[in-house]
Structures are given as C-alpha cells and as structure tokens.
Scaffold this motif. Structure first.
Motif, short mmCIF file in Angstrom:
data_model
loop_
_atom_site.label_atom_id
_atom_site.label_comp_id
_atom_site.label_asym_id
_atom_site.label_seq_id
_atom_site.Cartn_x
_atom_site.Cartn_y
_atom_site.Cartn_z
N TYR A 1 -4.69 -56.55 27.53
CA TYR A 1 -5.96 -56.04 28.34
C TYR A 1 -6.14 -54.65 27.93
CZ TYR A 1 -6.78 -60.03 31.51
OH TYR A 1 -6.90 -61.16 32.15
N TRP A 2 -7.39 -54.04 27.86
CA TRP A 2 -7.69 -52.64 27.68
C TRP A 2 -7.86 -51.80 29.22
CZ3 TRP A 2 -7.69 -48.87 24.09
CH2 TRP A 2 -8.20 -47.64 24.31
N VAL A 3 -7.16 -51.14 29.47
CA VAL A 3 -7.03 -50.45 30.94
C VAL A 3 -7.17 -49.16 31.04
CG1 VAL A 3 -5.52 -52.60 31.57
CG2 VAL A 3 -4.43 -50.32 31.01
N SER A 4 -7.43 -48.93 32.15
CA SER A 4 -7.42 -47.30 32.38
C SER A 4 -6.90 -46.91 33.79
CB SER A 4 -9.06 -46.69 32.43
OG SER A 4 -9.16 -45.53 32.80
N TYR A 5 -6.05 -46.03 33.56
CA TYR A 5 -5.20 -45.49 34.89
C TYR A 5 -4.97 -44.07 34.73
CZ TYR A 5 -1.46 -45.17 38.50
OH TYR A 5 -0.87 -44.74 39.32
N ASN A 6 -5.21 -43.52 35.90
CA ASN A 6 -4.91 -42.04 35.73
C ASN A 6 -5.30 -41.35 34.80
OD1 ASN A 6 -3.93 -40.05 37.46
ND2 ASN A 6 -1.84 -40.04 36.80
N GLY A 7 -6.49 -41.55 34.35
CA GLY A 7 -6.97 -40.83 33.05
C GLY A 7 -6.46 -41.23 31.95
N VAL A 8 -5.79 -42.25 31.74
CA VAL A 8 -4.89 -42.77 30.54
C VAL A 8 -5.69 -44.15 30.24
CG1 VAL A 8 -3.01 -43.28 29.28
CG2 VAL A 8 -3.06 -41.42 30.74
N SER A 9 -6.02 -44.20 28.88
CA SER A 9 -6.87 -45.57 28.81
C SER A 9 -5.92 -46.15 27.25
CB SER A 9 -8.35 -45.40 28.13
OG SER A 9 -9.06 -45.18 29.35
N GLY A 10 -5.75 -47.49 27.46
CA GLY A 10 -5.18 -48.17 26.35
C GLY A 10 -4.82 -49.71 26.67
N TYR A 11 -3.97 -50.24 25.91
CA TYR A 11 -3.65 -51.66 26.06
C TYR A 11 -2.27 -51.88 26.97
CZ TYR A 11 -6.89 -52.36 22.43
OH TYR A 11 -7.95 -52.43 21.30
N SER A 12 -2.47 -52.87 27.79
CA SER A 12 -1.30 -53.21 28.80
C SER A 12 -1.34 -54.63 28.53
CB SER A 12 -1.46 -53.04 30.02
OG SER A 12 -1.16 -51.34 30.04
N TYR A 13 0.02 -55.33 28.57
CA TYR A 13 0.37 -56.74 28.56
C TYR A 13 -0.36 -57.33 29.74
CZ TYR A 13 2.61 -60.95 26.64
OH TYR A 13 2.86 -62.13 26.30
N LYS A 14 -1.16 -58.49 29.71
CA LYS A 14 -2.04 -58.83 30.64
C LYS A 14 -1.39 -59.92 31.63
CE LYS A 14 -4.01 -62.86 28.18
NZ LYS A 14 -5.31 -63.50 27.67
N ASP A 15 -0.06 -60.34 31.22
CA ASP A 15 0.59 -61.48 32.08
C ASP A 15 0.85 -60.53 33.58
OD1 ASP A 15 0.20 -63.04 30.44
OD2 ASP A 15 2.15 -63.47 29.79
#
Length: 303
Positions: A284-298
């Motif tokens: 997934y493409w995610v955004s958290y605490n000002g950082v955006s990128g890819y994280s494992y969706k499971d």
C-alpha cells in the motif's frame, strides 16, 4: 586595384617565391561568392615591374537559417505558450528569441536564448508568463513571431496571433502524484530537461485543464507553476484510514514497493492514511507523520 602589401628583399635566392595570405598578412577580409583580381610586382633599380593580372572567386556561403513561427498552446485568460522551429545549414545560430505585442506592427523583443546545442532542426518554446514575463489581459488579441540570428543576420518567422479567454476565472481541480517512486518534475516547457521544481509522491497539486499541452498538464505546487507529465497525476485516489496490526513493534515505510528502502516507521496500533488506488502488488501507499511511501499491506487493516 590598390597596393595592399610590400616587403623588402634581404636574401639572395634567385628565383624566389612570393606568398600572401589575404586575411592574416594583408588584412583583406573577403566576401562569399565574389570575384577578386590581383597582380604581383617587384621594384628593381627604382623601376616597378608587374606580372599579368589574375583572378579568383571565393566560395559561396552555404549557411542558411529557416525560422517558422508555430501556434499558441494552453491559451487561458492570462497566459499562453507559443512555439516555433529553427533549421539551419552551415554555422549554428547564435541566438533565438521572441517578438511579442498587441499590434503586428509594434512588437517588442521579450525573450532571447543563446544556442549551445547542435540539434538541427530544433524547437523554440516560450511560456509567456514564466519565461517571457508577459502577463496578459483577458479577451485580448496578441501578436508574436520567433526569430533567430546566424552570422549576425536576423531571420524571423511569420507573424501569428491568439486571443486570450474572456473569462478570468480558470477551471482547476486537485490531483495527486502517484507511481513516480519519489517525485514528479515540474518543467518550464512541455518537455523533459526544463525542470524548475518537483511534487513529492502522494502530494496534491492544482491542475489547470484548459492549459493542457499534449500529454503535459499545467500544475501549481508550493508556489511553482509549470508542466508535469499527466500519466503521473490522478484525481481519483481513494483515501482510507488503516490500523497497523501484527508487527510486534512497527511497520516500515519504504521509498519503493520492496524491502530495504526504509524511509520511516508506523508504530504498532497507530493509524495511517492509505491510498488503495496506488497499491503496488502486496504494498500500500501510505502516509504517516509527514512521511509517505510503501508499506506491506498484510499488516494494515483498512477501516
């Protein structure tokens, strides 16, 4: 004919040759495609003796410059992009630029560029706002032509015109950057290699659809306006909230959809913003605490 060179003889060679380079020794700078006459002379015991008159014709100058004024693109109420082409033989043009004004008989030179490349033919582009500093009025007709300079001589294309839109309120929409693995370039012209800024992956920008130029959108982001490639812009990102579960600590945020490109973390149990439309395989493409990128969706539960 004028006497243009003379030398005193201090050697005893007999016979001997006489040589003159007309540019460097005699200071005669010749024109292309012209016939010149000459004769050599010598003085002995005060008497001048001349040989017969000869002639030569210089080669024609094969240089030539062709300038074509193109159409106007992305015309709005207060801006337009105008274009043209240049083709040449012989010497590369030293300069190209743009004449512009509200009358075909009263245009000013508003932009110029020194040519340092060897492309032939090559395109000429000017955004009237950002490159030529011309801020236009709504519902007004403007005239323009492109020019080039070769060997000190200026050649111009035909005069063309466009009329700005009368509606001063431009249509806009918000778009998100996706699938760039970093950022999307903002260019001053609708082509690569004219970068003036960038839009980070996942960020939103303002798009002006009436200023489209081929596959390029006119965008505005963080105070910078220019062209960005439309395939990396979308209006339809489906934003969801996700909760991180099952990581025993935190979930890595990666710059690319694979392990080993860490740029941040999401703690266990924390919520993040998820963009499902930007899913890349199991990422997934995610955004958290000002950082955006890819994280494992499971490890992300969509809410």
């Amino acid at each position: 004919m004028n006497k243009v060179a003379s030398d005193k003889i201090n050697h005893n060679k007999n016979p001997f040759d006489m040589w003159y380079d007309l540019n460097s020794e005699v200071g005669q700078y010749l024109s292309a495609g012209r016939t010149y006459y000459y004769q050599c002379y010598a003085i002995q015991n005060g008497k001048e003796v001349r040989c017969s008159i000869s002639s030569f014709t210089t080669e024609s100058d094969n240089s030539g410059l062709s300038i074509s004024t193109g159409g106007a693109d992305s015309v709005t109420s207060n801006n337009a992009t105008v274009r043209g082409t240049a083709a040449y033989s012989g010497t590369r043009p030293s300069e190209v630029g743009l004449y512009f004004g509200t009358s075909p008989n009263n245009m000013n030179k508003v932009a110029r560029d020194t040519i340092s490349h060897n492309k032939n033919p090559f395109d000429i582009w000017y955004d009237l706002n950002s490159e030529a500093g011309q801020y236009l009025n709504a519902g007004t007709t403007y005239y323009y032509k492109v020019y080039g300079i070769q060997n000190g001589n200026e050649t111009c294309g035909d005069v063309k015109s466009f009329t700005t839109a009368s509606n001063t309120t431009e249509r806009t929409y918000t778009a998100y950057v996706f699938n760039t693995d970093g950022s999307l370039a903002i260019n001053s012209r609708p082509s690569k290699d004219y970068r003036i800024g960038a839009i980070p992956e996942g960020a939103s920008c303002t798009v002006y659809p009436d200023r489209m130029s081929g596959n390029w959108c006119w965008v505005e982001y963080n105070g910078i306006s220019g062209y960005s490639y439309k395939d990396y812009l979308t209006q339809n990102l489906n934003v969801r909230t996700g909760i991180v579960r099952g990581t025993d600590g935190s979930l890595v945020i990666n710059s690319k959809p694979k392990v080993g490109n860490d740029i941040g973390y999401i703690p266990e149990g924390a919520s993040c913003t998820v963009y499902p439309d930007k899913t890349s395989g199991n990422w997934y493409w995610v955004s958290y605490n000002g950082v955006s990128g890819y994280s494992y969706k499971d490890y992300i539960i969509l809410q």
